[in-house]
Design a protein around this motif. Structure first.
Motif, PDB file in Angstrom:
ATOM      1  N   ILE A  30     -27.792  14.155  18.933  1.00 34.32           N
ATOM      2  CA  ILE A  30     -28.787  13.964  17.883  1.00 34.32           C
ATOM      3  C   ILE A  30     -28.453  14.926  16.758  1.00 34.32           C
ATOM      4  O   ILE A  30     -27.775  15.925  16.966  1.00 34.32           O
ATOM      5  CB  ILE A  30     -30.235  14.213  18.374  1.00 34.32           C
ATOM      6  CG1 ILE A  30     -30.382  15.634  18.930  1.00 34.32           C
ATOM      7  CG2 ILE A  30     -30.663  13.185  19.375  1.00 34.32           C
ATOM      8  CD1 ILE A  30     -31.808  16.008  19.247  1.00 34.32           C
ATOM      9  N   GLU A  31     -28.925  14.601  15.580  1.00 37.86           N
ATOM     10  CA  GLU A  31     -28.736  15.522  14.471  1.00 37.86           C
ATOM     11  C   GLU A  31     -29.639  16.714  14.701  1.00 37.86           C
ATOM     12  O   GLU A  31     -30.829  16.561  14.945  1.00 37.86           O
ATOM     13  CB  GLU A  31     -29.122  14.853  13.149  1.00 37.86           C
ATOM     14  CG  GLU A  31     -28.106  13.878  12.649  1.00 37.86           C
ATOM     15  CD  GLU A  31     -28.472  13.341  11.266  1.00 37.86           C
ATOM     16  OE1 GLU A  31     -29.039  14.104  10.450  1.00 37.86           O
ATOM     17  OE2 GLU A  31     -28.191  12.171  11.027  1.00 37.86           O
ATOM     18  N   GLU A  32     -29.067  17.899  14.647  1.00 37.51           N
ATOM     19  CA  GLU A  32     -29.875  19.091  14.832  1.00 37.51           C
ATOM     20  C   GLU A  32     -30.517  19.474  13.519  1.00 37.51           C
ATOM     21  O   GLU A  32     -29.849  19.810  12.563  1.00 37.51           O
ATOM     22  CB  GLU A  32     -29.027  20.242  15.382  1.00 37.51           C
ATOM     23  CG  GLU A  32     -28.641  20.009  16.823  1.00 37.51           C
ATOM     24  CD  GLU A  32     -28.128  21.269  17.478  1.00 37.51           C
ATOM     25  OE1 GLU A  32     -28.628  22.364  17.168  1.00 37.51           O
ATOM     26  OE2 GLU A  32     -27.224  21.135  18.304  1.00 37.51           O
ATOM     27  N   LEU A 110     -37.222   7.827   6.861  1.00 37.41           N
ATOM     28  CA  LEU A 110     -35.864   7.653   7.383  1.00 37.41           C
ATOM     29  C   LEU A 110     -35.571   6.206   7.773  1.00 37.41           C
ATOM     30  O   LEU A 110     -34.504   5.900   8.286  1.00 37.41           O
ATOM     31  CB  LEU A 110     -35.661   8.555   8.615  1.00 37.41           C
ATOM     32  CG  LEU A 110     -35.697  10.056   8.359  1.00 37.41           C
ATOM     33  CD1 LEU A 110     -35.669  10.817   9.686  1.00 37.41           C
ATOM     34  CD2 LEU A 110     -34.519  10.481   7.492  1.00 37.41           C
ATOM     35  N   ASN A 111     -36.540   5.326   7.544  1.00 38.03           N
ATOM     36  CA  ASN A 111     -36.428   3.911   7.903  1.00 38.03           C
ATOM     37  C   ASN A 111     -36.157   3.711   9.397  1.00 38.03           C
ATOM     38  O   ASN A 111     -35.390   2.843   9.787  1.00 38.03           O
ATOM     39  CB  ASN A 111     -35.358   3.200   7.068  1.00 38.03           C
ATOM     40  CG  ASN A 111     -35.774   3.064   5.623  1.00 38.03           C
ATOM     41  OD1 ASN A 111     -36.945   2.789   5.331  1.00 38.03           O
ATOM     42  ND2 ASN A 111     -34.846   3.290   4.720  1.00 38.03           N
ATOM     43  N   ILE A 112     -36.799   4.525  10.228  1.00 38.37           N
ATOM     44  CA  ILE A 112     -36.701   4.358  11.670  1.00 38.37           C
ATOM     45  C   ILE A 112     -37.581   3.166  12.032  1.00 38.37           C
ATOM     46  O   ILE A 112     -38.749   3.115  11.669  1.00 38.37           O
ATOM     47  CB  ILE A 112     -37.154   5.635  12.423  1.00 38.37           C
ATOM     48  CG1 ILE A 112     -36.379   6.868  11.939  1.00 38.37           C
ATOM     49  CG2 ILE A 112     -37.042   5.439  13.928  1.00 38.37           C
ATOM     50  CD1 ILE A 112     -34.892   6.839  12.183  1.00 38.37           C
ATOM     51  N   LYS A 113     -37.013   2.228  12.750  1.00 37.69           N
ATOM     52  CA  LYS A 113     -37.710   0.982  13.086  1.00 37.69           C
ATOM     53  C   LYS A 113     -38.695   1.180  14.230  1.00 37.69           C
ATOM     54  O   LYS A 113     -38.495   1.993  15.108  1.00 37.69           O
ATOM     55  CB  LYS A 113     -36.698  -0.096  13.489  1.00 37.69           C
ATOM     56  CG  LYS A 113     -35.620  -0.347  12.450  1.00 37.69           C
ATOM     57  CD  LYS A 113     -36.172  -1.086  11.262  1.00 37.69           C
ATOM     58  CE  LYS A 113     -35.063  -1.442  10.302  1.00 37.69           C
ATOM     59  NZ  LYS A 113     -35.169  -0.911   9.015  1.00 37.69           N
ATOM     60  N   ASP A 127     -32.512   6.126  16.744  1.00 34.52           N
ATOM     61  CA  ASP A 127     -31.150   5.876  17.227  1.00 34.52           C
ATOM     62  C   ASP A 127     -30.455   7.172  17.615  1.00 34.52           C
ATOM     63  O   ASP A 127     -30.505   8.156  16.885  1.00 34.52           O
ATOM     64  CB  ASP A 127     -30.311   5.172  16.147  1.00 34.52           C
ATOM     65  CG  ASP A 127     -30.703   3.715  15.978  1.00 34.52           C
ATOM     66  OD1 ASP A 127     -31.142   3.109  16.965  1.00 34.52           O
ATOM     67  OD2 ASP A 127     -30.565   3.199  14.862  1.00 34.52           O
ATOM     68  N   VAL A 128     -29.812   7.143  18.768  1.00 35.85           N
ATOM     69  CA  VAL A 128     -29.028   8.279  19.234  1.00 35.85           C
ATOM     70  C   VAL A 128     -27.694   7.745  19.742  1.00 35.85           C
ATOM     71  O   VAL A 128     -27.562   6.571  20.081  1.00 35.85           O
ATOM     72  CB  VAL A 128     -29.736   9.057  20.374  1.00 35.85           C
ATOM     73  CG1 VAL A 128     -31.017   9.690  19.887  1.00 35.85           C
ATOM     74  CG2 VAL A 128     -30.002   8.169  21.573  1.00 35.85           C
ATOM     75  N   LYS A 129     -26.699   8.615  19.787  1.00 35.67           N
ATOM     76  CA  LYS A 129     -25.396   8.246  20.315  1.00 35.67           C
ATOM     77  C   LYS A 129     -25.321   8.726  21.761  1.00 35.67           C
ATOM     78  O   LYS A 129     -25.263   9.929  22.023  1.00 35.67           O
ATOM     79  CB  LYS A 129     -24.283   8.886  19.486  1.00 35.67           C
ATOM     80  CG  LYS A 129     -22.900   8.546  19.997  1.00 35.67           C
ATOM     81  CD  LYS A 129     -21.830   9.256  19.192  1.00 35.67           C
ATOM     82  CE  LYS A 129     -20.475   8.991  19.815  1.00 35.67           C
ATOM     83  NZ  LYS A 129     -19.434   9.822  19.240  1.00 35.67           N
TER      84      LYS A 129
END
Length: 170
Positions: A30-32, A110-113, A127-129
């Motif tokens: 995740i982005e820290e 952030l346009n998180i759905k 979203d995460v990787k």
């Protein structure tokens, strides 16, 4: 609010969060963002909300007058609101927990759905990787097979094992 841990090999964690070692642990990137990702503080006393400060800082139109970036960068406001969510009893320190706290306003910016979940509630889908999936030591073989079919090939799968000579997971 998402609760995360820095450890994946804790016997205790697998026992009470991993369905007695039958579940999975998912590692992801995740982005820290230090304003949103907080290390849990383990303490002996519960945090108290400073009511006088809360009344001065939060009442009225403070949120309406500030943008989300101003709220997130406010050195007094954010810690005051977040503190109860990032504090836990000292006995849980072995969890090495982090909390990801994202206000709805930020998620919208952030346009998180949002997605309708099976319990009928709509939730944000951040979203995460995914980088690894750890299978518990007691996971049934049919569950492993089913998961292998849906886990993308770029994601590493690790089967946890119990050490033969130590009280630890490998």
């Amino acid at each position: 609010v998402a609760c995360l841990s820095a450890v994946y090999g804790s016997i205790l964690m697998w026992s009470y969060y991993g369905q007695d070692h039958k579940g999975v642990c998912i590692e992801f990137e995740i982005e820290e963002d230090p304003r949103m990702l907080s290390k849990v503080e383990y303490c002996t006393e519960r945090p108290t909300v400073q009511m006088e400060k809360l009344m001065k800082d939060l009442c009225g139109k403070i949120f309406a007058q500030k943008s989300s970036s101003e709220i997130n960068e406010d050195p007094v406001l954010l810690p005051l609101v977040v503190q109860p969510y990032i504090s836990k009893a000292k006995e849980w320190e072995h969890e090495q927990e982090y909390r990801l706290i994202l206000p709805e306003q930020i998620l919208d910016e952030l346009n998180i759905k949002k997605k309708m979940c099976s319990d009928g509630k709509e939730r944000y889908m951040y979203d995460v990787k995914i980088t690894k999936v750890f299978f518990g030591t007691s996971m049934p073989e049919d569950n492993k097979t089913a998961l292998r079919e849906i886990i993308p090939t770029h994601v590493e799968i690790v089967e946890m094992k119990i050490s033969d000579n130590k009280y630890e997971l490998l």
